[in-house]
Design an enzyme around this catalytic site. Sequence first.
Site, mmCIF file in Angstrom:
data_model
loop_
_atom_site.group_PDB
_atom_site.id
_atom_site.type_symbol
_atom_site.label_atom_id
_atom_site.label_comp_id
_atom_site.label_asym_id
_atom_site.label_seq_id
_atom_site.Cartn_x
_atom_site.Cartn_y
_atom_site.Cartn_z
ATOM 1 N N ILE A 1 0.703 -1.327 0.315
ATOM 2 C CA ILE A 1 -0.137 0.327 -0.507
ATOM 3 C C ILE A 1 1.514 1.241 0.368
ATOM 4 O O ILE A 1 1.905 0.958 0.559
ATOM 5 C CB ILE A 1 -1.119 0.314 1.366
ATOM 6 C CG1 ILE A 1 -2.284 1.066 1.138
ATOM 7 C CG2 ILE A 1 -0.134 0.198 2.470
ATOM 8 C CD1 ILE A 1 -3.127 0.888 2.020
ATOM 9 N N CYS A 2 0.151 2.243 -0.232
ATOM 10 C CA CYS A 2 0.707 3.661 -0.355
ATOM 11 C C CYS A 2 0.267 4.425 -0.609
ATOM 12 O O CYS A 2 -2.003 4.234 0.401
ATOM 13 C CB CYS A 2 1.956 4.060 -1.870
ATOM 14 S SG CYS A 2 1.205 3.910 -3.581
ATOM 15 N N ARG A 3 0.001 6.089 -0.596
ATOM 16 C CA ARG A 3 -1.320 6.821 -1.140
ATOM 17 C C ARG A 3 -2.332 7.278 -1.557
ATOM 18 O O ARG A 3 -3.681 6.149 -1.644
ATOM 19 C CB ARG A 3 -0.452 8.082 -1.024
ATOM 20 C CG ARG A 3 -1.518 9.595 -0.716
ATOM 21 C CD ARG A 3 -0.645 10.551 -1.014
ATOM 22 N NE ARG A 3 -0.649 11.042 -2.164
ATOM 23 C CZ ARG A 3 -0.954 11.095 -3.222
ATOM 24 N NH1 ARG A 3 -2.174 11.150 -3.460
ATOM 25 N NH2 ARG A 3 0.137 11.497 -4.070
ATOM 26 N N MET B 1 -3.391 4.662 0.736
ATOM 27 C CA MET B 1 -4.449 4.466 2.291
ATOM 28 C C MET B 1 -5.558 5.660 1.896
ATOM 29 O O MET B 1 -6.566 5.896 2.823
ATOM 30 C CB MET B 1 -3.071 5.285 2.828
ATOM 31 C CG MET B 1 -2.254 3.970 3.304
ATOM 32 S SD MET B 1 -2.857 3.483 4.321
ATOM 33 C CE MET B 1 -3.362 3.842 5.929
#
Length: 109
Positions: A60-62, A88
């Site tokens: 996961i990232c932004r 996120m």
Amino acid sequence: MPTVGVDDLASGDFLLDVREDDEWRAGHAEGALHIPMSEFVSRYGELTEAAPQDGRVNVICRSGGRSAQVTMYLAQQGIDAANVAGGMEAWAAAGRPVVDAKGEPGAVI
């Protein structure tokens, strides 16, 4: 590339957060392993020590771009990995808890 939706993740699923330190400190999923994408290759051993041997690594990232790159790298290494769609931002929008570096309610930046 394998992708998983936030709603498809169970509370015990392994989550790898590849955002940068300032993003992590502001807010992250509790229990996630944090290895920034910019340090990922040099810190790869931390993932192999922490990741489940027979489970998937959910990255996961932004918003999903950086995590997609790391997911592709992991797949090339033979690791079962999936990109978390929407990152996120989708995590927070789904009402999943976000905590800051002190364990208090956090925010996605």
